[in-house]
Design an enzyme around this catalytic site. Structure first.
Site, short mmCIF file in Angstrom:
data_model
loop_
_atom_site.label_atom_id
_atom_site.label_comp_id
_atom_site.label_asym_id
_atom_site.label_seq_id
_atom_site.Cartn_x
_atom_site.Cartn_y
_atom_site.Cartn_z
CB ILE A 157 -0.99 -0.01 1.20
CG1 ILE A 157 -1.92 -1.24 1.09
CG2 ILE A 157 -1.81 1.27 1.24
CD1 ILE A 157 -2.80 -1.50 2.29
CB THR A 231 -5.10 4.54 5.34
OG1 THR A 231 -3.77 4.44 4.83
CG2 THR A 231 -5.74 5.82 4.86
NE ARG A 233 -6.18 -3.27 11.49
CZ ARG A 233 -6.56 -3.37 10.22
NH1 ARG A 233 -6.66 -2.30 9.46
NH2 ARG A 233 -6.86 -4.55 9.71
CD GLU A 262 -11.20 1.34 13.39
OE1 GLU A 262 -11.84 0.41 12.84
OE2 GLU A 262 -10.19 1.84 12.90
CG HIS A 281 -11.35 0.69 9.25
ND1 HIS A 281 -10.80 0.00 10.30
CD2 HIS A 281 -10.66 0.27 8.15
CE1 HIS A 281 -9.83 -0.80 9.86
NE2 HIS A 281 -9.73 -0.64 8.55
#
Ligand code: GLV
Length: 320
Positions: A157, A231, A233, A262, A281
């Site tokens: 990523i 983006t 955790r 979350e 998320h």
């Protein structure tokens, strides 16, 4: 075979599982099962397909029983699973890498843009009826061309983010002791990266090493005009330290796709700050990406149930 799927996943994967195992048990509520419900429903299962909302630890594996053959998570991150406990029990864990790389990198850029160009503040300004004229100093933000983007964690990523940054003529540096240079990005030590970056984007998995890595000391080394994007955790960031840095304007802004916990409680102080943008998320939340994640999760589950090697296995040492 007894199977439990902890939520209604997209059809692409669900249909495949049902074709193979029409009697699989599916949790059909929108909210995840409670811990008690989960411990109850996994009893005697051969296969478990879960999401990142479920804590899969040794207690749960033992509640399932020794016949448990596979744990397949519809996520790339597996910090919600006790991998060592699964390995000790010889249980392969499947995840869904690759298919969500682009969507997550897109989200990192969406947050970068929205934060740098103050899109959400602007939208609120219009809705609040404050837009009276074109104002040469209204909601000024940051430029991309020539700016330095620092990527912390240069895996799939992180590299996809670097690739996108090329199109905006940004200088890209990365901190990742194990990665090779790619897409014109150059390696840097963390101190240099924080000192030189206008944007810092986090792409490390959550591990004991990276937990609260973005702490007061990390933030103090960032430039006062810089923007932090996360983006990965939520647990990678010390949110109290981030609040202090944003409040005191030690950095310009932060944009978070992930938080700890979350969902973020609505009374969390970060939500009082105009220079903090938070979304729930959504990194992999495109139709196609979620379809592909469900397919990969189904394929891992089915392979594990058949005693075959999982196409995407987090702990391949179970096959030794
Ligand atoms: C999402 O955060 C994932 O790990 O897939």
């Amino acid at each position: 075979m007894k199977i439990f799927i902890t939520r209604i996943i997209p059809d692409r994967g669900l249909v495949l599982v049902k074709e193979h195992y029409p009697t699989c048990d599916i949790w059909s509520a929108d909210m995840p099962p409670s811990r008690e419900e989960l411990l109850q429903r996994v009893r005697g299962v051969d296969g478990l397909l879960c999401l990142l909302t479920e804590k899969i630890d040794a207690e749960l594996m033992d509640a399932a029983g020794p016949q448990l053959k596979v744990i397949s998570s519809m996520s790339v991150g597996v910090d919600h699973i006790d991998v060592a406990a699964a390995t000790a029990r010889g249980i392969p864990i499947g995840n869904t890498p690759g298919v969500l790389t682009d969507a997550t990198a897109d989200m990192a850029f969406a947050l970068l843009f929205a934060s740098a160009r103050r899109v959400v503040e602007g939208e609120k300004y219009v809705r609040d009826g404050k837009w009276e004229t074109w104002n040469p100093k209204l909601l000024l933000g940051a430029d991309f061309v020539g700016a330095t983007l620092g990527i912390v964690g240069f895996g799939r990523i992180g590299q996809a983010v670097a690739k996108r940054a090329q199109g905006f003529d940004m200088r890209v540096i990365y901190y990742d002791p194990t990665a090779q240079p790619a897409f014109d990005a150059q390696p840097a030590d963390l101190e240099t990266l924080l000192r030189e970056s206008d944007f810092v984007s986090i792409h490390v998995p959550l591990t004991e090493k990276t937990r609260r890595m973005v702490n007061a000391e990390f933030l103090a080394q960032m430039k006062s005009n810089s923007i932090l994007v996360n983006t990965s955790r939520g647990g990678v960031v010390d949110q109290a330290a981030l609040y202090d840095a944003l409040k005191a304007k030690k950095i310009f802004a932060a944009a978070l796709d992930v938080t700890d916990p979350e969902p973020l409680p609505t009374d969390n102080p970060l939500l009082e700050l105009e220079n903090c943008l938070i979304v729930p998320h959504l990194g992999s939340a495109s139709q196609h990406t979620r379809d592909m994640m469900s397919l990969l999760a189904a394929e891992n589950l089915i392979a594990g149930l058949k005693g075959e090697r999982l196409p995407n296995c987090v702990n391949p040492e179970v096959y030794k």
